[in-house]
Design an enzyme around this catalytic site. Structure first.
Site, PDB file in Angstrom:
ATOM      1  N   ASP A  13      45.533  46.380  42.692  1.00  0.00           N
ATOM      2  CA  ASP A  13      46.056  46.600  44.043  1.00  0.00           C
ATOM      3  C   ASP A  13      46.957  47.832  44.117  1.00  0.00           C
ATOM      4  O   ASP A  13      47.908  47.868  44.886  1.00  0.00           O
ATOM      5  CB  ASP A  13      46.809  45.348  44.547  1.00  0.00           C
ATOM      6  N   LYS A  16      43.527  52.253  45.162  1.00  0.00           N
ATOM      7  CA  LYS A  16      42.580  53.263  44.650  1.00  0.00           C
ATOM      8  C   LYS A  16      41.904  54.043  45.772  1.00  0.00           C
ATOM      9  O   LYS A  16      41.451  55.161  45.574  1.00  0.00           O
ATOM     10  CB  LYS A  16      41.519  52.577  43.774  1.00  0.00           C
ATOM     11  N   GLY A  40      39.374  43.523  46.025  1.00  0.00           N
ATOM     12  CA  GLY A  40      39.514  43.550  47.470  1.00  0.00           C
ATOM     13  C   GLY A  40      40.166  44.844  47.876  1.00  0.00           C
ATOM     14  O   GLY A  40      41.210  45.190  47.352  1.00  0.00           O
ATOM     15  N   HIS A  41      39.497  45.604  48.713  1.00  0.00           N
ATOM     16  CA  HIS A  41      40.178  46.776  49.237  1.00  0.00           C
ATOM     17  C   HIS A  41      39.939  46.877  50.729  1.00  0.00           C
ATOM     18  O   HIS A  41      38.840  46.634  51.218  1.00  0.00           O
ATOM     19  CB  HIS A  41      39.788  48.071  48.520  1.00  0.00           C
ATOM     20  N   GLN A 227      39.920  45.827  39.533  1.00  0.00           N
ATOM     21  CA  GLN A 227      41.124  45.342  38.844  1.00  0.00           C
ATOM     22  C   GLN A 227      41.860  46.514  38.180  1.00  0.00           C
ATOM     23  O   GLN A 227      41.851  47.596  38.741  1.00  0.00           O
ATOM     24  CB  GLN A 227      40.792  44.236  37.828  1.00  0.00           C
ATOM     25  N   THR A 304      42.542  36.829  48.431  1.00  0.00           N
ATOM     26  CA  THR A 304      42.988  35.435  48.530  1.00  0.00           C
ATOM     27  C   THR A 304      44.161  35.255  49.490  1.00  0.00           C
ATOM     28  O   THR A 304      44.540  34.119  49.775  1.00  0.00           O
ATOM     29  CB  THR A 304      43.438  34.932  47.139  1.00  0.00           C
TER      30      THR A 304
HETATM   31  P1  IMP Z   1      39.535  36.397  37.992  1.00  0.00           P
HETATM   32  O1  IMP Z   1      39.195  37.848  37.963  1.00  0.00           O
HETATM   33  O2  IMP Z   1      39.187  35.738  39.307  1.00  0.00           O
HETATM   34  O3  IMP Z   1      38.998  35.632  36.817  1.00  0.00           O
HETATM   35  O4  IMP Z   1      41.135  36.269  37.886  1.00  0.00           O
HETATM   36  C1  IMP Z   1      41.816  36.620  36.693  1.00  0.00           C
HETATM   37  C2  IMP Z   1      43.142  37.311  37.001  1.00  0.00           C
HETATM   38  O5  IMP Z   1      42.887  38.602  37.549  1.00  0.00           O
HETATM   39  C3  IMP Z   1      43.996  36.578  38.037  1.00  0.00           C
HETATM   40  O6  IMP Z   1      45.351  36.747  37.693  1.00  0.00           O
HETATM   41  C4  IMP Z   1      43.673  37.321  39.333  1.00  0.00           C
HETATM   42  O7  IMP Z   1      44.708  37.183  40.268  1.00  0.00           O
HETATM   43  C5  IMP Z   1      43.546  38.744  38.807  1.00  0.00           C
HETATM   44  N1  IMP Z   1      42.724  39.620  39.664  1.00  0.00           N
HETATM   45  C6  IMP Z   1      41.389  39.606  39.778  1.00  0.00           C
HETATM   46  N2  IMP Z   1      40.978  40.561  40.636  1.00  0.00           N
HETATM   47  C7  IMP Z   1      42.085  41.203  41.065  1.00  0.00           C
HETATM   48  C8  IMP Z   1      42.308  42.324  41.940  1.00  0.00           C
HETATM   49  O8  IMP Z   1      41.394  42.947  42.505  1.00  0.00           O
HETATM   50  N3  IMP Z   1      43.610  42.690  42.108  1.00  0.00           N
HETATM   51  C9  IMP Z   1      44.631  42.067  41.471  1.00  0.00           C
HETATM   52  N4  IMP Z   1      44.463  41.039  40.646  1.00  0.00           N
HETATM   53  C10 IMP Z   1      43.203  40.608  40.436  1.00  0.00           C
END
Ligand code: IMP
Length: 431
Positions: A13, A16, A40-41, A227, A304
């Site tokens: 976040d 980018k 998510g962007h 991520q 989320t």
């Molecule tokens: P997962 O990717 O759903 O398995 O989540 C694993 C961890 O990565 C959790 O702490 C999520 O909140 C974090 N996470 C996954 N995608 C994002 C993102 O796009 N931005 C920030 N945190 C992320």
């Protein structure tokens, strides 16, 4: 022309989109190389009817830029229902999505992967990861276990059925006997996946071949990581990470181009730090300052809606990101959010039980116990959101950026000073 990798330097976040905008019309292909709809962007596009806001989770941001070919690379995990819902949403707003291509080797998030994500998190209780619940981890686990379903399997019903049955053989035992849930019927899963096959077929190409040919022909490719560095499964704060390689190395494996073709690695870092989900975060603030960063910085998840945890800039993380990604340029975002503080702390090292660590501690237990050692920089009160050149920034803001650059191990080439696309101070070209 080169391939450029664009990655997040912290826990995601970082914004980018700002860097993508700066590269603008120079880019011919935008490749998503890892992750899935956990990202998510929000992209704001100026149109004749005023600014249009788009929230994208799975599709690469390039989908909105005319003339750019958006690519979903082999390193991505695709939930087909989400893919087509996002595409339908864009079509209904008049966006031309005809250029999108998808790797035949990308893995599919099957319905049982989403189920497993949720039940495993519940089962872990206080040890949970705080995942997005989208089935990302279980799908990558299936890939590594060699029981995953790939995009190309949609086009061979016999193979698809065999693979789904194989995967469910194991999972149904777990679901019923360990997690106390109902077994999942293979037929229903196969039927659901097959329902996407005809729509998927025209999108699928050999993306590795296409991208290498494009580089040979002098085109420019942007490899956009989902991520960020500290969520990378190898280099992040394991186990509180996502299940893919979000660092620059993942750009090669996730797209099928060689490392020598990447000429620039741009890391996006926020002028402070945020994190969603569980896991250690040395500079996290639990006081009014943290609340203020969250409110002014609008730090609530795009995927989320969760409030993000916020803290001061951490130069140890900056140095680490520069190292493991081979960063050539930082884009520092959201500097405007820091306006109005008397003094701004920056974490320059950690104290771990009386020992100073200037670099990321080798062991995760040490990182859990790391206490930030701060240096304090004088703040500024001037509104910087309209500023477009470095020299016009208040001297204290300049000093803050220079200090971060000095501590973080790579040049800061652009600074975000507001949410708008044009609210950027560009110091040098990124391409
Ligand atoms: P997962 O990717 O759903 O398995 O989540 C694993 C961890 O990565 C959790 O702490 C999520 O909140 C974090 N996470 C996954 N995608 C994002 C993102 O796009 N931005 C920030 N945190 C992320």
């Amino acid at each position: 022309m080169p391939a450029i990798a664009l990655i997040g330097a912290q826990w995601g976040d970082e914004g980018k989109g700002k860097a993508t905008d700066l590269l603008g019309e120079h880019v011919d292909y935008v490749v998503k190389f890892n992750g899935g709809n956990n990202a998510g962007h929000t992209v704001v596009i100026p149109t004749a009817d005023g600014p249009q806001k788009y929230a994208l989770h799975l599709l690469p941001s390039g989908i909105l830029t005319p003339g750019v070919t958006p690519v979903i690379g082999n390193g991505v995990v695709i939930d087909p229902e989400v893919l087509f819902a996002e595409l339908d949403g864009l079509v209904s707003r008049g966006v031309d999505i005809s250029g999108l291509v998808v790797s035949a080797n990308a893995h599919l998030i099957a319905p049982y992967n989403r189920t497993m994500d949720k039940v495993v998190e519940r089962f872990l209780g206080s040890r949970k990861i705080g995942t997005t619940g989208r089935g990302i981890g279980p799908t990558y686990a299936d890939k590594m276990n060699r029981i995953g379903i790939r995009v190309q399997d949609l086009f061979d019903e016999h193979i698809l059925r065999q693979k789904v049955e194989g995967a469910l053989d194991q999972k149904n035992h777990l679901l019923v006997k360990v997690y106390n849930r109902r077994a999942i019927a293979a037929d229903a899963v196969v039927e659901e996946l097959l329902s996407y096959a005809e729509r998927m077929r025209p999108l699928v190409v050999d993306t590795s071949l296409m991208l290498n040919d494009a580089l040979d022909a002098g085109r420019t490719i942007l490899l956009e990581g989902g991520q960020a560095t500290l969520l990378d499964v190898d280099h992040g704060t394991y186990p509180f990470v996502t299940s893919s390689n979000a660092t620059a190395g993942g750009a090669c494996t996730g797209s099928g181009i060689g490392p020598g073709r990447i000429e620039r690695v741009i890391a996006v870092a926020k002028a402070y730090v945020s994190r969603v989900g569980e896991g250690p975060f040395p500079t996290e603030l639990f006081d009014a300052d943290g609340e203020r960063l969250r409110e002014i910085g609008r730090e609530f998840g795009t995927t989320t809606g969760r409030p993000r945890r916020c803290g001061w800039y951490d130069a140890v993380i900056g140095r680490y990101a520069a190292r493991v990604n081979g960063v050539t340029d930082f884009v520092l975002t959201k500097l405007d959010v820091l306006t109005g503080w008397d003094r701004i702390p920056v974490c320059v090292a950690y104290d771990v039980e009386g020992m100073r660590h200037d670099e990321m501690p080798m062991s995760q237990s040490d990182f859990h116990h790391a206490k930030p050692i701060f240096e304090y920089f004088p703040g500024w009160n001037e509104d910087i959101t309209g500023i477009r050149t470095f020299d016009e920034l208040p001297v204290n803001a300049q000093a803050y950026v220079n200090a971060i650059e000095g501590m973080s191990g790579a040049q800061v080439s652009a600074i975000g000073v507001g949410p708008g696309r044009d609210q950027i101070v560009q110091i040098r070209p990124l391409i």
